[in-house]
Motif scaffolding. Structure first.
Motif, PDB file in Angstrom:
ATOM      1  N   LEU A  36       0.837  -1.204   0.000  1.00 33.09           N
ATOM      2  CA  LEU A  36       0.000   0.000   0.000  1.00 33.09           C
ATOM      3  C   LEU A  36       0.867   1.248   0.000  1.00 33.09           C
ATOM      4  CD1 LEU A  36      -2.442  -0.927   2.962  1.00 33.09           C
ATOM      5  CD2 LEU A  36      -2.643  -1.542   0.536  1.00 33.09           C
ATOM      6  N   ASP A  37       0.533   2.198  -0.845  1.00 32.71           N
ATOM      7  CA  ASP A  37       1.185   3.507  -0.719  1.00 32.71           C
ATOM      8  C   ASP A  37       0.154   4.618  -0.798  1.00 32.71           C
ATOM      9  OD1 ASP A  37       4.288   4.550  -0.768  1.00 32.71           O
ATOM     10  OD2 ASP A  37       2.813   6.061  -1.378  1.00 32.71           O
ATOM     11  N   LYS A  38       0.310   5.583   0.087  1.00 35.69           N
ATOM     12  CA  LYS A  38      -0.638   6.697   0.138  1.00 35.69           C
ATOM     13  C   LYS A  38      -0.557   7.548  -1.128  1.00 35.69           C
ATOM     14  CE  LYS A  38       0.462   9.610   3.494  1.00 35.69           C
ATOM     15  NZ  LYS A  38       0.619  11.028   3.223  1.00 35.69           N
ATOM     16  N   GLU A  45      11.275   9.643  -0.438  1.00 34.58           N
ATOM     17  CA  GLU A  45      12.743   9.639  -0.510  1.00 34.58           C
ATOM     18  C   GLU A  45      13.261   8.797  -1.673  1.00 34.58           C
ATOM     19  OE1 GLU A  45      15.912   8.930   2.538  1.00 34.58           O
ATOM     20  OE2 GLU A  45      14.183   9.196   3.827  1.00 34.58           O
ATOM     21  N   SER A  46      12.508   7.749  -1.997  1.00 29.02           N
ATOM     22  CA  SER A  46      13.008   6.790  -2.986  1.00 29.02           C
ATOM     23  C   SER A  46      13.044   7.317  -4.414  1.00 29.02           C
ATOM     24  CB  SER A  46      12.183   5.504  -2.932  1.00 29.02           C
ATOM     25  OG  SER A  46      12.311   4.934  -1.659  1.00 29.02           O
ATOM     26  N   SER A  47      12.553   8.545  -4.640  1.00 23.22           N
ATOM     27  CA  SER A  47      12.759   9.109  -5.982  1.00 23.22           C
ATOM     28  C   SER A  47      13.689  10.308  -5.906  1.00 23.22           C
ATOM     29  CB  SER A  47      11.423   9.521  -6.601  1.00 23.22           C
ATOM     30  OG  SER A  47      10.818  10.466  -5.769  1.00 23.22           O
ATOM     31  N   GLN A 363      20.271   6.164   4.240  1.00 28.44           N
ATOM     32  CA  GLN A 363      21.176   5.732   3.155  1.00 28.44           C
ATOM     33  C   GLN A 363      20.828   4.313   2.730  1.00 28.44           C
ATOM     34  OE1 GLN A 363      24.994   4.399   4.184  1.00 28.44           O
ATOM     35  NE2 GLN A 363      24.222   3.627   6.113  1.00 28.44           N
ATOM     36  N   ALA A 364      19.542   4.068   2.535  1.00 30.35           N
ATOM     37  CA  ALA A 364      19.123   2.672   2.423  1.00 30.35           C
ATOM     38  C   ALA A 364      18.866   2.179   1.016  1.00 30.35           C
ATOM     39  CB  ALA A 364      17.879   2.451   3.255  1.00 30.35           C
ATOM     40  N   MET A 365      18.784   3.085   0.041  1.00 28.62           N
ATOM     41  CA  MET A 365      18.425   2.603  -1.299  1.00 28.62           C
ATOM     42  C   MET A 365      19.350   1.469  -1.719  1.00 28.62           C
ATOM     43  SD  MET A 365      19.469   2.619  -4.622  1.00 28.62           S
ATOM     44  CE  MET A 365      20.775   3.825  -4.610  1.00 28.62           C
ATOM     45  N   LYS A 366      20.655   1.671  -1.488  1.00 29.73           N
ATOM     46  CA  LYS A 366      21.601   0.659  -1.973  1.00 29.73           C
ATOM     47  C   LYS A 366      21.387  -0.699  -1.294  1.00 29.73           C
ATOM     48  CE  LYS A 366      25.521   2.581   0.658  1.00 29.73           C
ATOM     49  NZ  LYS A 366      24.894   3.871   0.773  1.00 29.73           N
ATOM     50  N   TYR A 367      20.804  -0.682  -0.095  1.00 26.25           N
ATOM     51  CA  TYR A 367      20.604  -1.927   0.635  1.00 26.25           C
ATOM     52  C   TYR A 367      19.235  -2.553   0.343  1.00 26.25           C
ATOM     53  CZ  TYR A 367      24.439  -0.193   3.619  1.00 26.25           C
ATOM     54  OH  TYR A 367      25.625   0.285   4.092  1.00 26.25           O
TER      55      TYR A 367
HETATM   56  C1  LIG Z   1      19.549  13.648  -1.337  1.00 27.18           C
HETATM   57  C2  LIG Z   1      19.546  12.186  -1.011  1.00 27.18           C
HETATM   58  C3  LIG Z   1      20.462  11.357  -1.635  1.00 27.18           C
HETATM   59  C4  LIG Z   1      20.492  10.003  -1.340  1.00 27.18           C
HETATM   60  N1  LIG Z   1      21.380   9.226  -2.005  1.00 27.18           N
HETATM   61  C5  LIG Z   1      21.447   7.906  -1.726  1.00 27.18           C
HETATM   62  C6  LIG Z   1      22.386   7.102  -2.411  1.00 27.18           C
HETATM   63  O1  LIG Z   1      23.128   7.572  -3.273  1.00 27.18           O
HETATM   64  N2  LIG Z   1      22.423   5.774  -2.086  1.00 27.18           N
HETATM   65  C7  LIG Z   1      21.588   5.225  -1.149  1.00 27.18           C
HETATM   66  O2  LIG Z   1      21.700   4.038  -0.883  1.00 27.18           O
HETATM   67  N3  LIG Z   1      20.671   5.973  -0.501  1.00 27.18           N
HETATM   68  C8  LIG Z   1      20.575   7.293  -0.771  1.00 27.18           C
HETATM   69  N4  LIG Z   1      19.658   8.078  -0.124  1.00 27.18           N
HETATM   70  C9  LIG Z   1      18.749   7.459   0.855  1.00 27.18           C
HETATM   71  C10 LIG Z   1      17.550   6.751   0.195  1.00 27.18           C
HETATM   72  O3  LIG Z   1      16.908   7.635  -0.689  1.00 27.18           O
HETATM   73  C11 LIG Z   1      16.567   6.329   1.284  1.00 27.18           C
HETATM   74  O4  LIG Z   1      17.244   5.656   2.322  1.00 27.18           O
HETATM   75  C12 LIG Z   1      15.483   5.395   0.737  1.00 27.18           C
HETATM   76  O5  LIG Z   1      14.903   5.921  -0.428  1.00 27.18           O
HETATM   77  C13 LIG Z   1      14.413   5.184   1.794  1.00 27.18           C
HETATM   78  O6  LIG Z   1      13.399   4.388   1.256  1.00 27.18           O
HETATM   79  P1  LIG Z   1      12.121   4.031   2.094  1.00 27.18           P
HETATM   80  O7  LIG Z   1      11.363   3.032   1.284  1.00 27.18           O
HETATM   81  O8  LIG Z   1      12.481   3.648   3.473  1.00 27.18           O
HETATM   82  O9  LIG Z   1      11.334   5.413   2.298  1.00 27.18           O
HETATM   83  P2  LIG Z   1      10.408   6.318   1.316  1.00 27.18           P
HETATM   84  O10 LIG Z   1      10.891   6.266  -0.087  1.00 27.18           O
HETATM   85  O11 LIG Z   1      10.316   7.618   1.968  1.00 27.18           O
HETATM   86  O12 LIG Z   1       9.031   5.530   1.352  1.00 27.18           O
HETATM   87  C14 LIG Z   1       8.074   5.629   2.365  1.00 27.18           C
HETATM   88  C15 LIG Z   1       6.713   5.486   1.671  1.00 27.18           C
HETATM   89  O13 LIG Z   1       5.696   5.308   2.650  1.00 27.18           O
HETATM   90  C16 LIG Z   1       4.511   5.872   2.136  1.00 27.18           C
HETATM   91  N5  LIG Z   1       3.578   6.092   3.247  1.00 27.18           N
HETATM   92  C17 LIG Z   1       3.788   6.873   4.337  1.00 27.18           C
HETATM   93  N6  LIG Z   1       2.724   6.845   5.173  1.00 27.18           N
HETATM   94  C18 LIG Z   1       1.814   6.007   4.605  1.00 27.18           C
HETATM   95  C19 LIG Z   1       0.517   5.582   4.977  1.00 27.18           C
HETATM   96  N7  LIG Z   1      -0.078   6.012   6.108  1.00 27.18           N
HETATM   97  N8  LIG Z   1      -0.150   4.743   4.157  1.00 27.18           N
HETATM   98  C20 LIG Z   1       0.430   4.308   2.999  1.00 27.18           C
HETATM   99  N9  LIG Z   1       1.674   4.685   2.594  1.00 27.18           N
HETATM  100  C21 LIG Z   1       2.347   5.523   3.382  1.00 27.18           C
HETATM  101  C22 LIG Z   1       5.012   7.171   1.487  1.00 27.18           C
HETATM  102  O14 LIG Z   1       4.109   7.668   0.516  1.00 27.18           O
HETATM  103  C23 LIG Z   1       6.336   6.726   0.867  1.00 27.18           C
HETATM  104  O15 LIG Z   1       6.217   6.368  -0.504  1.00 27.18           O
HETATM  105  C24 LIG Z   1      19.591   9.446  -0.389  1.00 27.18           C
HETATM  106  C25 LIG Z   1      18.656  10.259   0.234  1.00 27.18           C
HETATM  107  C26 LIG Z   1      18.626  11.627  -0.070  1.00 27.18           C
HETATM  108  C27 LIG Z   1      17.635  12.478   0.618  1.00 27.18           C
END
Ligand SMILES: Cc1cc2nc3c(=O)[nH]c(=O)nc-3n(C[C@H](O)[C@H](O)[C@H](O)COP(=O)(O)OP(=O)(O)OC[C@H]3O[C@@H](n4cnc5c(N)ncnc54)[C@H](O)[C@@H]3O)c2cc1C
Length: 426
Positions: A36-38, A45-47, A363-367
């Motif tokens: 599910l995504d809102k 962060e993931s884009s 810094q989690a995308m890579k992981y």
């Molecule tokens: C400038 C920048 C550069 C970076 N560069 C790197 C890099 O080079 N290498 C690397 O490994 N990492 C990098 N990172 C880190 C990486 O982007 C993040 O660690 C990663 O994208 C986190 O993913 P996530 O799925 O945890 O979070 P998110 O992508 O934030 O996903 C959380 C999702 O939850 C959804 N959500 C929230 N609440 C609800 C709800 N109530 N109901 C349904 N959905 C909900 C949101 O819509 C969102 O899509 C970088 C970050 C930044 C800011």
């Protein structure tokens, strides 16, 4: 009823859903995972990341995890059923030498990396220039290390691959579906309600990143995560000077990461701040406190101020001789989701038996492949990839009352202590 509902469709939630659905498909009972995504997939962060995948890390477990993850990225079809294009340009790490003209910390790191078959080796400044081109500014007081297996990826390609892998494996994706309430029975979640109805499942995964604290406070859980703002700038480059195949530059002298971007741009962002003082400051001024992670997606919070661009110009000029002759192409403000110790929160919750976390700590995308796979293993009761590193050290139970008490004692008026710690840990 679903086998598992994954809440949050960033790269961590999507990776967990894909890995878990593949495992359930192998078992063959027809059980389903729903994601599910809102908003939409990778809405947050993931884009807005830099797509850099490096493995060398001061934390041995993080290095092992990153190198497992790198191999998974390179053989993604085996894990997600879809391959992904990557740019294998390697990375050059740069730091100031100490007063003896050495860099003992990185020499140690290099030795440790050898033990896990990861190349992270010192190279001469001339070799760094040869790999990068004449625009790279070098200094005799700096040391240069090369990580040839580091690579970069394009966030928009990753997003497309995630959509394809979700379909390929049969994950049920519900976008624009916001979880607004979580219904528990004792120490179990039985369902969650959304604008698209109620979802019942045997297990739930929290992959809501910066939204976690606010969403799960509704059922009395304290998830210590907040955000740290970070600026990103892209400089318009000439392909005659800086080719797209440019190595990633991890510049610890000027505290900035650089990578080439499609369309001949040089992309730059600063790393997370690592001092206890700065981390505590982010928790104290918690930008998520009122609107949760929504703060991060609010357009007004995503634009750069002039002085932030100038700041990046100054930093970039220290590393590249031609930056004053390039043009500011684009930039935005983004946010790292951070925990008090800057480590992930992974696996089973300490209070709710059928809730599993997968949060990044900035810094989690890579992981994502390794974290998705490890959390899926725990849900299903397997231990293959997750036994290759100390998975349990990332459990949320480390943030008990004691930990948080000590953390907050650092902030309670003890500014000097914090500053001192900050200097020690930088
Ligand atoms: C400038 C920048 C550069 C970076 N560069 C790197 C890099 O080079 N290498 C690397 O490994 N990492 C990098 N990172 C880190 C990486 O982007 C993040 O660690 C990663 O994208 C986190 O993913 P996530 O799925 O945890 O979070 P998110 O992508 O934030 O996903 C959380 C999702 O939850 C959804 N959500 C929230 N609440 C609800 C709800 N109530 N109901 C349904 N959905 C909900 C949101 O819509 C969102 O899509 C970088 C970050 C930044 C800011």
């Amino acid at each position: 009823m679903y086998h598992t509902v994954v809440i949050g469709g960033g790269c961590l939630g999507a990776a967990t859903a894909i890995s878990l659905q593949r495992k359930l498909n192998e078992i063959g009972r027809g059980e389903k995972v729903c994601l599910l995504d809102k908003a939409v997939l990778c809405a947050a962060e993931s884009s807005r990341h830099s797509g850099i995948v490096r493995s060398a890390n001061a934390d041995p477990d993080a290095s092992v995890m990153a190198s497992i993850s790198s191999n998974m990225w390179k053989n993604l079809e085996k894990h997600w059923g879809k391959n992904m294009e990557i740019d294998p340009f390697g990375a050059i790490w740069i730091a100031k030498k100490n007063s003896d003209g050495e860099n003992p910390a990185w020499n140690d790191l290099s030795e440790r990396m050898k033990k896990i078959d990861l190349i992270f080796e010192e190279i001469s400044p001339e070799s760094a220039v040869e790999k990068c081109g004449d625009t790279l500014i070098i200094d005799k007081d700096e040391s240069y290390y090369y990580e040839p297996d580091a690579f970069q990826l394009d966030p928009s390609i990753l997003r497309s691959v995630l959509y394809d892998a979700i379909d390929e494996n049969g994950v049920e994706l519900f976008e624009k579906t916001e979880v607004d309430a979580i219904i528990t029975d004792g120490n179990k979640i039985i369902s969650c309600t959304t604008n698209n109805g109620k979802f019942d499942a045997k297990n739930f995964v929290n992959a809501t990143g910066a939204w976690s604290a606010q969403l799960f406070s509704k059922i009395g859980l304290k998830i210590p995560v907040t955000i740290e703002p970070v600026s990103v700038v892209n400089w318009m480059e000439s392909p005659r000077q800086i080719k797209y195949e440019y190595p990633i530059i991890a510049d610890y002298t000027n505290l900035c990461y650089f990578r080439s971007w499609r369309g001949n741009k040089m992309h730059a962002h600063q790393p997370r701040k690592r001092s206890v003082y700065e981390i505590a400051k982010n928790f104290l001024n918690d930008l998520c406190a009122v609107n949760g992670g929504e703060y991060l997606n609010e357009p007004m919070n995503q634009s750069l101020a002039y002085n932030q661009i100038k700041n990046y110009e100054d930093i970039s000029k220290k590393r590249f001789s031609n930056i004053d002759k390039t043009v500011y192409a684009s930039g935005y403000r983004s946010f790292f989701d951070i925990t008090p110790d800057l480590r992930f929160i992974l696996g089973k919750d300490s209070k709710i038996n059928n809730l599993f976390h997968n949060l990044g700590s900035g810094q989690a995308m890579k992981y994502s492949p390794v974290l998705g796979e490890s959390v899926a293993e725990e849900i299903i009761g397997e231990k293959k990839i997750s036994k290759m590193f100390d998975y349990s050290k990332f459990n949320i139970d480390r943030f008990g009352e004691d930990y948080m008490q000590k953390f907050w004692n650092l902030v309670n008026g003890e500014e000097n202590t914090l500053h001192r710690q900050g200097k020690n840990t930088l």
